[in-house]
Design a protein around this motif. Structure first.
Motif, PDB file in Angstrom:
ATOM      1  N   UNK A 135      64.356  73.553 -25.696  1.00 33.09           N
ATOM      2  CA  UNK A 135      64.785  73.379 -27.078  1.00 33.09           C
ATOM      3  C   UNK A 135      66.011  72.471 -27.157  1.00 33.09           C
ATOM      4  N   UNK A 136      65.956  71.511 -28.074  1.00 38.81           N
ATOM      5  CA  UNK A 136      67.095  70.616 -28.282  1.00 38.81           C
ATOM      6  C   UNK A 136      68.239  71.328 -28.993  1.00 38.81           C
ATOM      7  N   UNK A 137      67.952  72.500 -29.563  1.00 40.88           N
ATOM      8  CA  UNK A 137      68.976  73.221 -30.330  1.00 40.88           C
ATOM      9  C   UNK A 137      69.769  74.205 -29.475  1.00 40.88           C
ATOM     10  N   UNK A 138      69.363  74.402 -28.225  1.00 38.19           N
ATOM     11  CA  UNK A 138      70.114  75.289 -27.324  1.00 38.19           C
ATOM     12  C   UNK A 138      71.157  74.454 -26.597  1.00 38.19           C
ATOM     13  N   UNK A 139      72.428  74.842 -26.652  1.00 43.97           N
ATOM     14  CA  UNK A 139      73.483  74.069 -25.976  1.00 43.97           C
ATOM     15  C   UNK A 139      73.217  73.926 -24.482  1.00 43.97           C
ATOM     16  N   UNK A 140      73.564  72.784 -23.921  1.00 41.60           N
ATOM     17  CA  UNK A 140      73.318  72.519 -22.502  1.00 41.60           C
ATOM     18  C   UNK A 140      74.019  73.538 -21.619  1.00 41.60           C
ATOM     19  N   UNK A 141      75.194  73.998 -22.054  1.00 45.68           N
ATOM     20  CA  UNK A 141      75.935  74.981 -21.249  1.00 45.68           C
ATOM     21  C   UNK A 141      75.179  76.296 -21.135  1.00 45.68           C
ATOM     22  N   UNK A 142      74.334  76.594 -22.114  1.00 45.38           N
ATOM     23  CA  UNK A 142      73.540  77.821 -22.057  1.00 45.38           C
ATOM     24  C   UNK A 142      72.310  77.675 -21.168  1.00 45.38           C
ATOM     25  N   UNK A 143      71.867  76.459 -20.973  1.00 45.99           N
ATOM     26  CA  UNK A 143      70.574  76.260 -20.305  1.00 45.99           C
ATOM     27  C   UNK A 143      70.603  76.583 -18.812  1.00 45.99           C
ATOM     28  N   UNK A 144      71.766  76.423 -18.175  1.00 43.84           N
ATOM     29  CA  UNK A 144      71.806  76.672 -16.733  1.00 43.84           C
ATOM     30  C   UNK A 144      71.493  78.126 -16.382  1.00 43.84           C
ATOM     31  N   UNK A 145      72.181  79.100 -17.019  1.00 43.32           N
ATOM     32  CA  UNK A 145      71.808  80.495 -16.722  1.00 43.32           C
ATOM     33  C   UNK A 145      70.402  80.842 -17.211  1.00 43.32           C
ATOM     34  N   UNK A 146      69.958  80.219 -18.296  1.00 44.02           N
ATOM     35  CA  UNK A 146      68.583  80.441 -18.753  1.00 44.02           C
ATOM     36  C   UNK A 146      67.584  79.955 -17.703  1.00 44.02           C
ATOM     37  N   UNK A 147      67.875  78.808 -17.103  1.00 43.22           N
ATOM     38  CA  UNK A 147      67.007  78.289 -16.045  1.00 43.22           C
ATOM     39  C   UNK A 147      66.977  79.232 -14.842  1.00 43.22           C
ATOM     40  N   UNK A 205      54.327  79.277  -7.967  1.00 39.00           N
ATOM     41  CA  UNK A 205      55.085  78.304  -7.178  1.00 39.00           C
ATOM     42  C   UNK A 205      55.323  77.005  -7.940  1.00 39.00           C
ATOM     43  N   UNK A 206      54.315  76.563  -8.687  1.00 34.16           N
ATOM     44  CA  UNK A 206      54.463  75.301  -9.425  1.00 34.16           C
ATOM     45  C   UNK A 206      55.594  75.403 -10.449  1.00 34.16           C
ATOM     46  N   UNK A 207      55.667  76.537 -11.137  1.00 32.78           N
ATOM     47  CA  UNK A 207      56.742  76.731 -12.108  1.00 32.78           C
ATOM     48  C   UNK A 207      58.102  76.776 -11.415  1.00 32.78           C
ATOM     49  N   UNK A 208      58.166  77.491 -10.293  1.00 33.22           N
ATOM     50  CA  UNK A 208      59.431  77.580  -9.561  1.00 33.22           C
ATOM     51  C   UNK A 208      59.906  76.189  -9.171  1.00 33.22           C
ATOM     52  N   UNK A 209      59.008  75.385  -8.624  1.00 38.14           N
ATOM     53  CA  UNK A 209      59.377  74.028  -8.195  1.00 38.14           C
ATOM     54  C   UNK A 209      59.847  73.198  -9.387  1.00 38.14           C
ATOM     55  N   UNK A 210      59.093  73.256 -10.469  1.00 37.51           N
ATOM     56  CA  UNK A 210      59.438  72.457 -11.655  1.00 37.51           C
ATOM     57  C   UNK A 210      60.832  72.783 -12.174  1.00 37.51           C
ATOM     58  N   UNK A 211      61.108  74.059 -12.368  1.00 32.46           N
ATOM     59  CA  UNK A 211      62.371  74.433 -13.003  1.00 32.46           C
ATOM     60  C   UNK A 211      63.533  74.442 -12.023  1.00 32.46           C
ATOM     61  N   UNK A 212      63.255  74.685 -10.755  1.00 33.95           N
ATOM     62  CA  UNK A 212      64.328  74.597  -9.752  1.00 33.95           C
ATOM     63  C   UNK A 212      64.799  73.149  -9.620  1.00 33.95           C
ATOM     64  N   UNK A 213      63.855  72.224  -9.628  1.00 40.09           N
ATOM     65  CA  UNK A 213      64.231  70.801  -9.583  1.00 40.09           C
ATOM     66  C   UNK A 213      65.087  70.437 -10.798  1.00 40.09           C
ATOM     67  N   UNK A 214      64.674  70.936 -11.974  1.00 42.49           N
ATOM     68  CA  UNK A 214      65.426  70.647 -13.195  1.00 42.49           C
ATOM     69  C   UNK A 214      66.839  71.217 -13.106  1.00 42.49           C
ATOM     70  N   UNK A 215      66.914  72.438 -12.616  1.00 43.88           N
ATOM     71  CA  UNK A 215      68.218  73.118 -12.481  1.00 43.88           C
ATOM     72  C   UNK A 215      69.155  72.337 -11.567  1.00 43.88           C
ATOM     73  N   UNK A 216      68.652  71.923 -10.408  1.00 45.87           N
ATOM     74  CA  UNK A 216      69.476  71.187  -9.442  1.00 45.87           C
ATOM     75  C   UNK A 216      69.825  69.796  -9.974  1.00 45.87           C
ATOM     76  N   UNK A 217      68.888  69.178 -10.657  1.00 49.56           N
ATOM     77  CA  UNK A 217      69.134  67.859 -11.253  1.00 49.56           C
ATOM     78  C   UNK A 217      70.247  67.930 -12.302  1.00 49.56           C
TER      79      UNK A 217
END
Length: 400
Positions: A99-111, A124-136
Motif C-alpha cells: 500500500x502506498x498509504x502505509x508509511x515506509x517506516x512501518x513496512x519493515x516490521x510488517x515485512x 518458499x517463493x513468498x519467503x524469497x520474494x519478501x525477504x529480498x524486498x526487506x533486505x533491499x
C-alpha cells in the motif's frame, strides 16, 4: 514470532487510543469504527476467531477508503497471526506492504511479520520474494537473511544460495563479523547439491574455523584423507589431528595410526596409541584381539631398540637432518620442549630436504606446550607442500 505480534499489538493499542480523534476528523466512518473497535477488544481478550468475524463485517462496508482498509488489515493481521491462520495473515500483510498509504517506516516490521507467516505456510517463493524486498529496503534482521537462503535451498535454487552467501561472507569479512553458522551450513548443503567438492570443503573449513566442533573436525579430516594428491608422508599427522580433536573411535584408526608411527620409526608413539586403544576398550576385542596384542608386543620391542640408539643419535647430531630426527623422537614421546628445541636447531642449521615437515612438527610441539603465539608464527611459515600447508591451517585453528 512473539516479537512480530508484539509490534503489531502496539499498533492495535495505538489505533484504539486514537479512535476518538480519528472519528472526530472523519477519517474513519462509524460503520467501520464499530466492528473495528469490537475486533480490537476481542483480540485483547484473546478471542481471535471472533475478532476475525468482526473484521469481515468491517471489510463488507461499501466503498472503503484506503485508510479504512489499512486500519482493518493491520488488525486482521494481528488476529490471524494469533489464531495461526497463516494464509489470511499473509494476505492482510501483503495488502499493507504494497500500500502506498502505509508509511515506509512501518513496512519493515510488517515485512518481518509477512516473512514469518510465509515461513509457517512453507511458502518458499513468498519467503524469497519478501525477504529480498526487506533486505533491499535496508532491513538488518539476521533472521531474514537466514530465511532467504534456507528458502532458496528448499526450493532447489542452490546456485542462488551460493551467490547470495558469497556476497554475505565478503560483507561479514569486511566488518570483522562471523557469518552465522546456520547460513554457512545452508551454503555447505547447496555446494553439496551442486556437487562442488571444493566449495563444500572450503565452507566446512570456514565452519570449523568459526564454530569448531568434533563433528566438523571429523568431516574435514575424513574428506582431506581422501583428497587426490595427498602427501602420504603426512598421513600420520592427519591421525594426530584426529586424535587431538577426540575423533579416534574405531579399532582400525588406532591400528593404522600405530602402524604409521612404526613405519616412520617412532615406536614410542605407536605404543602410546595402542595403549590408549586398549584402555578405551577399542583394541583387544573380538576376532582381531590377538593381532592387536601382537602389534603391541612388536611396538614395545621396537621401543627398547629405539632407546638404545637414541642417546647416541642425540649426542652425535650435527646437521639439520639429524637434529630434525632428534626432534621427531622427542615429539613421539611427547617431550614437547625438547622436541621444539631440537627442531629449532634443525631449522637454524638448514639444509633440510623437507623443511615444511620440520616447521609443521615444530609448530605442533609449540601448540602442545601451550606456546600458541609462537606456534601460530611457525605455522605461518609452513610452505612448499600443499598437504603440509593445509595441515598447518588446521593446527592454526587449534592454536587460537
Amino acid at each position: 514470532m512473539n516479537k512480530y505480534l508484539q509490534q503489531l499489538s502496539l499498533w492495535i493499542g495505538a489505533l484504539g487510543l486514537c479512535a476518538g480523534s480519528v472519528l472526530a476528523q472523519g477519517t474513519l466512518r462509524n460503520e467501520v469504527i464499530k466492528p473495528l473497535a469490537a475486533a480490537q477488544e476481542a483480540i485483547k481478550n484473546n478471542q481471535n476467531d471472533q475478532a476475525l468475524g468482526l473484521l469481515r463485517d468491517a471489510l463488507a462496508v461499501p466503498q472503503l477508503t484506503a485508510n479504512e482498509k489499512n486500519m482493518i488489515s493491520r488488525t486482521q493481521a494481528v488476529a490471524a497471526l494469533r489464531a495461526q491462520k497463516w494464509k489470511l495473515a499473509t494476505e492482510a500483510l501483503e495488502s499493507l506492504v504494497t500500500s502506498a498509504d502505509v508509511p515506509q517506516t512501518d513496512k519493515r516490521p510488517l515485512l518481518e511479520s509477512l516473512i514469518n507467516a510465509s515461513l509457517q505456510l512453507k511458502d518458499d517463493a513468498r519467503v524469497v520474494k519478501w525477504a529480498r524486498q526487506y533486505l533491499q529496503d535496508g532491513g538488518a534482521n539476521p533472521a531474514v537473511h537466514l530465511a532467504l537462503v534456507q528458502a532458496l535451498a528448499a526450493s532447489g535454487q542452490h546456485a542462488e544460495v551460493v551467490g547470495v552467501m558469497q556476497a554475505k561472507i565478503r560483507m561479514d569479512a569486511s566488518t570483522a563479523k562471523k557469518t552465522p553458522e546456520p547460513e554457512l551450513r545452508t551454503l555447505a548443503l547447496s555446494y553439496r547439491q551442486l556437487k562442488d567438492d571444493a566449495g563444500y570443503m572450503n565452507t566446512l573449513k570456514l565452519l570449523l574455523s568459526n564454530y569448531p566442533s568434533k563433528p566438523y573436525w571429523a568431516e574435514v579430516l575424513g574428506r582431506m584423507s581422501q583428497q587426490a594428491g595427498l602427501n602420504t608422508r603426512l598421513e600420520l599427522d592427519l591421525y594426530r589431528l584426529l586424535e587431538q580433536t577426540d575423533n579416534m573411535e574405531d579399532a582400525a584408526e588406532y591400528v593404522e595410526m600405530a602402524s604409521l608411527a612404526l613405519k616412520a620409526g617412532l615406536p614410542s608413539e605407536a605404543v602410546r596409541v595402542i595403549t590408549k586403544g586398549f584402555a578405551a576398550g577399542v583394541l583387544g576385542q573380538g576376532a582381531e584381539a590377538a593381532a592387536h596384542a601382537k602389534l603391541r608386543t612388536d611396538a614395545q620391542k621396537k621401543v627398547q631398540e629405539d632407546d638404545a640408539l637414541f642417546a647416541q643419535l642425540e649426542k652425535s647430531a650435527k646437521d639439520g637432518a639429524s637434529w630434525a630426527a632428534v626432534g621427531d623422537v622427542h615429539f613421539s614421546r611427547q617431550n614437547w620442549s625438547a622436541a621444539n628445541a631440537a627442531y629449532a636447531k634443525a631449522i637454524e642449521l638448514g639444509g633440510l630436504r623437507r623443511e615444511h615437515e620440520v616447521r609443521l612438527h615444530a609448530a605442533i610441539s609449540l601448540v602442545q606446550a601451550d606456546q600458541k603465539g609462537a606456534a601460530r608464527q611457525q605455522l605461518a611459515l609452513v610452505s612448499g607442500d600443499a598437504t603440509a600447508v593445509e595441515l598447518a591451517a588446521l593446527w592454526a585453528i587449534l592454536a587460537r
